[in-house]
Design a protein around this motif. Structure first.
Motif, PDB file in Angstrom:
ATOM      1  N   UNK B  94     -50.826   0.485   8.804  1.00  0.00           N
ATOM      2  CA  UNK B  94     -50.153   1.782   8.762  1.00  0.00           C
ATOM      3  C   UNK B  94     -48.748   1.636   8.181  1.00  0.00           C
ATOM      4  N   UNK B  95     -48.094   0.525   8.483  1.00  0.00           N
ATOM      5  CA  UNK B  95     -46.778   0.270   7.897  1.00  0.00           C
ATOM      6  C   UNK B  95     -46.885  -0.058   6.420  1.00  0.00           C
ATOM      7  N   UNK B 224     -43.870 -11.871   9.981  1.00  0.00           N
ATOM      8  CA  UNK B 224     -43.339 -10.989   8.925  1.00  0.00           C
ATOM      9  C   UNK B 224     -43.072  -9.578   9.449  1.00  0.00           C
ATOM     10  N   UNK B 225     -43.166  -9.392  10.773  1.00  0.00           N
ATOM     11  CA  UNK B 225     -43.169  -8.024  11.283  1.00  0.00           C
ATOM     12  C   UNK B 225     -41.907  -7.242  10.968  1.00  0.00           C
ATOM     13  N   UNK B 226     -40.751  -7.905  10.948  1.00  0.00           N
ATOM     14  CA  UNK B 226     -39.534  -7.142  10.643  1.00  0.00           C
ATOM     15  C   UNK B 226     -39.550  -6.668   9.186  1.00  0.00           C
ATOM     16  N   UNK B 227     -40.097  -7.485   8.311  1.00  0.00           N
ATOM     17  CA  UNK B 227     -40.155  -7.117   6.886  1.00  0.00           C
ATOM     18  C   UNK B 227     -41.053  -5.911   6.640  1.00  0.00           C
ATOM     19  N   UNK B 229     -40.970  -3.251   8.258  1.00  0.00           N
ATOM     20  CA  UNK B 229     -40.024  -2.126   8.263  1.00  0.00           C
ATOM     21  C   UNK B 229     -39.535  -1.840   6.856  1.00  0.00           C
ATOM     22  N   UNK B 230     -39.047  -2.881   6.195  1.00  0.00           N
ATOM     23  CA  UNK B 230     -38.455  -2.708   4.863  1.00  0.00           C
ATOM     24  C   UNK B 230     -39.521  -2.224   3.892  1.00  0.00           C
ATOM     25  N   UNK B 232     -42.119  -0.528   4.537  1.00  0.00           N
ATOM     26  CA  UNK B 232     -42.569   0.840   4.831  1.00  0.00           C
ATOM     27  C   UNK B 232     -41.596   1.888   4.293  1.00  0.00           C
ATOM     28  N   UNK B 282     -46.379   3.294  19.218  1.00  0.00           N
ATOM     29  CA  UNK B 282     -45.218   3.894  18.573  1.00  0.00           C
ATOM     30  C   UNK B 282     -44.560   4.930  19.477  1.00  0.00           C
ATOM     31  N   UNK B 287     -40.785   3.289  16.196  1.00  0.00           N
ATOM     32  CA  UNK B 287     -41.452   2.839  14.962  1.00  0.00           C
ATOM     33  C   UNK B 287     -41.061   1.443  14.468  1.00  0.00           C
ATOM     34  N   UNK B 288     -40.031   0.817  15.071  1.00  0.00           N
ATOM     35  CA  UNK B 288     -39.581  -0.494  14.604  1.00  0.00           C
ATOM     36  C   UNK B 288     -40.698  -1.532  14.765  1.00  0.00           C
ATOM     37  N   UNK B 289     -41.196  -2.036  13.615  1.00  0.00           N
ATOM     38  CA  UNK B 289     -42.345  -2.948  13.672  1.00  0.00           C
ATOM     39  C   UNK B 289     -42.037  -4.239  14.414  1.00  0.00           C
ATOM     40  N   UNK B 290     -40.765  -4.557  14.536  1.00  0.00           N
ATOM     41  CA  UNK B 290     -40.402  -5.770  15.251  1.00  0.00           C
ATOM     42  C   UNK B 290     -40.883  -5.694  16.705  1.00  0.00           C
TER      43      UNK B 290
END
Lengths: 259, 345
Positions: B94-95, B224-227, B229-230, B232, B282, B287-290
């Motif tokens: 989804x991200x 890679x979860x924080x990335x 975010x970028x 998305x 969520x 929504x922060x994937x981290x």
């Protein structure tokens, strides 16, 4: 002084037949505010996207600190060039702080998350724009002007030496347009080089020290705003009659009614 | 005061919410040992576990230990593993696709796996071969989607999803064809039950085979979860923030595909989890994937374990999981849709 970013003989086409632009040359150095003017659909956005490697020129060169930009990775480019697009379509309602933190990504490894130092940099850039108080708000639920500030904060957290803005004032109200230009001017005073496109010749008068007019695939004129933004050039560019007036030493561009 | 500030900055409160979510999962984990035809009391479960860890002589019958370790433990672990897999893959997709309606099966992995399994059943291959065929089928379908989409001009994520829809429906047709040509008395019921999803026959060997790829895939996604975010924020914007989008997209797609294909090969097709759980997560953690990805893992594990417990208890004949997740998941999803303004702007 060697320029930070130099564009030589740039030429681009989408389909290999018809050029969007050709023979474009310019350079920016520390503290420059370079403004690109031109009518709708002249290729300003395309040119801008070629400057930070989003698109590739068909021929010509983009030199970042004398290095060909296509030899650099996205993260090497992003450490030097920050970019704020004309339109942003949001998907997830991230908090303002999370959005600003994203600016740190060129400085982080693919498997890394932001550290305390990155949070501090994001905090500083939010505070420098006086929007620290909205750090926990969803960036999708703030006004267009505030959102623009959040994107500027994000790009500042990125710590680039060049900032490229694609029509930074086009979605903003009268007051926020001038406030954005003021921020741009201050950033340039702090040594950042700015490249922006605009639909408002006045904005070039207010903040730019270099301006280029894009028309018929070329820069038809380039130089200091006082020289380039004249009645003849404006008429050529926009097809309307324009009067340039002087208000207490600041020039302004007044469009006249179509007869 | 200063310390408090730092922890707030690091979003520690959101991480602690994730840890809080673990508590119901742990309780459900132990409670799940009590459910089933062979009655086991809570003290027995505790005694058996303690006797495994500490050198205490257990006085309980060995059959009880067999039920716990050979039958219930693999099933409980499998339910948690599969639930976690489908949920984290859904959240990551989804991200990646910037789309709330994407589930892990969108690139054809489940349809491909289903066809692989159906083919193996028609060829009268054994249980292990069915599993392997499903896994390979899933990988082939996604590879096909990826390669096909690359041949089109402008390889955007939308092209990839649209290609995935085409590949998915092709494999769905192949599954239907397999059912049509299958022996109606011996093979057809097996195919149908396999496709509906079940954890009834899971054993330790399945876990040993499919557990490692799932765990490796989950670890990579978590790294890679924080990335995400970028990413998305849009492909172009992510590039201007220094993200090698092609590489990151490939890492996410490969990890999600391996995870989902392994999960499907253990227990057949279980829908809804990959779509609904990320939404629920969520709503709880934002929504922060981290934080979203770990939360999805925990909630997904909890949800499928709960569904499997229900399927084991409500009737004497087990209801296939695919049916239960949809019966429970669909109304729940509609309920969420009513509240969607809070989740999607």
């Amino acid at each position: 002084m060697t320029p930070l970013l130099e564009i030589k003989n740039a030429q681009f086409s989408y389909n290999g037949k018809e050029n969007i632009f050709e023979n474009i040359n310019f350079s920016v150095s520390n503290g420059d505010v370079f403004c690109i003017l031109g009518a709708n659909g002249t290729g300003k956005t395309t040119l801008i996207k070629c400057l930070n490697g989003l698109m590739r020129l068909d021929s010509g060169e983009v030199l970042l600190n004398n290095k060909n930009i296509y030899s650099l990775s996205h993260s090497e480019i992003a450490k030097n060039i920050g970019y704020i697009p004309q339109v942003h379509t949001s998907t997830f309602p991230f908090k303002v702080m999370d959005v600003v933190l994203m600016g740190r990504s060129p400085h982080l490894d693919i498997f890394e998350s932001p550290s305390e130092k990155d949070y501090e940099l994001a905090e500083n850039s939010l505070k420098s724009l006086n929007i620290w108080h909205m750090k926990d708000k969803p960036y999708t639920e703030i006004s267009g002007g505030e959102q623009q500030l959040v994107f500027i904060a994000r790009v500042l957290a990125q710590e680039p030496s060049i900032l490229i803005l694609d029509e930074p004032t086009s979605h903003l109200d009268f007051g926020n347009q001038i406030r954005t230009l003021d921020i741009i001017e201050k950033l340039a005073k702090n040594g950042l080089s700015i490249i922006m496109s605009s639909h408002f010749p006045d904005h070039a008068f207010i903040s730019a020290n270099k301006v280029a007019i894009m028309k018929d695939k070329k820069f038809i004129d380039i130089g200091h705003p006082k020289k380039v933004i004249n009645e003849f050039n404006m008429e050529q560019t926009y097809g309307i009659n324009v009067k340039i007036v002087d208000v207490n030493g600041r020039k302004a561009c007044i469009p006249l009614k179509i007869k | 005061m200063y310390k408090f500030n730092i922890s707030e900055k690091l979003g520690a409160h959101r991480i602690s919410v994730t840890i809080l979510l673990l508590i119901p999962l742990i309780i459900l984990f132990f409670a799940s040992f009590l459910i089933g035809r062979y009655p086991i009391s809570p003290p027995d479960v505790i005694t058996v576990f303690i006797s495994k860890i500490l050198p205490v002589q257990s006085t309980l019958p060995p059959s009880l230990e067999t039920v716990i370790f050979q039958i219930r433990l693999p099933r409980i672990l499998a339910a948690m593993l599969v639930g976690a897999s489908l949920s984290i893959a859904g959240a990551a997709f989804q991200g990646l696709f910037r789309n709330p309606l994407v589930a892990p099966d969108k690139l054809g992995v489940t349809a491909g796996a289903g066809f692989g399994a159906a083919l193996a059943i028609i060829l009268s291959l054994g249980a292990v071969m069915i599993q392997i065929a499903a896994f390979i089928g899933g990988l082939i379908a996604v590879t096909l989607t990826y390669l096909l989409s690359r041949t089109f001009k402008g390889t955007s994520m939308l092209t990839l999803v649209l290609t995935g829809i085409a590949v998915e429906s092709f494999f769905a047709a192949m599954i239907a064809l397999s059912k049509y040509v299958a022996d109606p008395y011996l093979q057809l019921p097996t195919i149908v039950f396999w496709l509906l999803g079940s954890l009834a026959s899971v054993n330790n060997q399945d876990l040993l085979m499919m557990g490692p790829p799932i765990i490796i895939g989950i670890i990579i996604l978590l790294m890679v979860r924080w990335r995400i975010n970028v990413l998305s924020m849009g492909e172009e914007e992510a590039q201007t923030m220094g993200v090698d989008t092609k590489k990151l997209q490939a890492i996410i797609i490969i990890s999600c595909t391996v995870i989902s294909a392994s999960a499907v090969s253990i227990c057949g097709i279980i829908g809804w989890i990959g779509l609904v759980i990320p939404h629920v997560a969520r709503m709880i953690v934002g929504p922060d994937h981290k934080v979203l990805l770990p939360a999805s893992i925990i909630l997904g594990a909890f949800f499928l374990l709960l569904i499997d417990d229900i399927s084991r208890t409500i009737t004497s004949v087990e209801i296939p999981l695919g049916i239960l997740t949809a019966i429970i998941g669909a109304p729940f999803f509609l309920y969420l849709l009513g509240k969607s303004k809070e989740v999607w702007s």
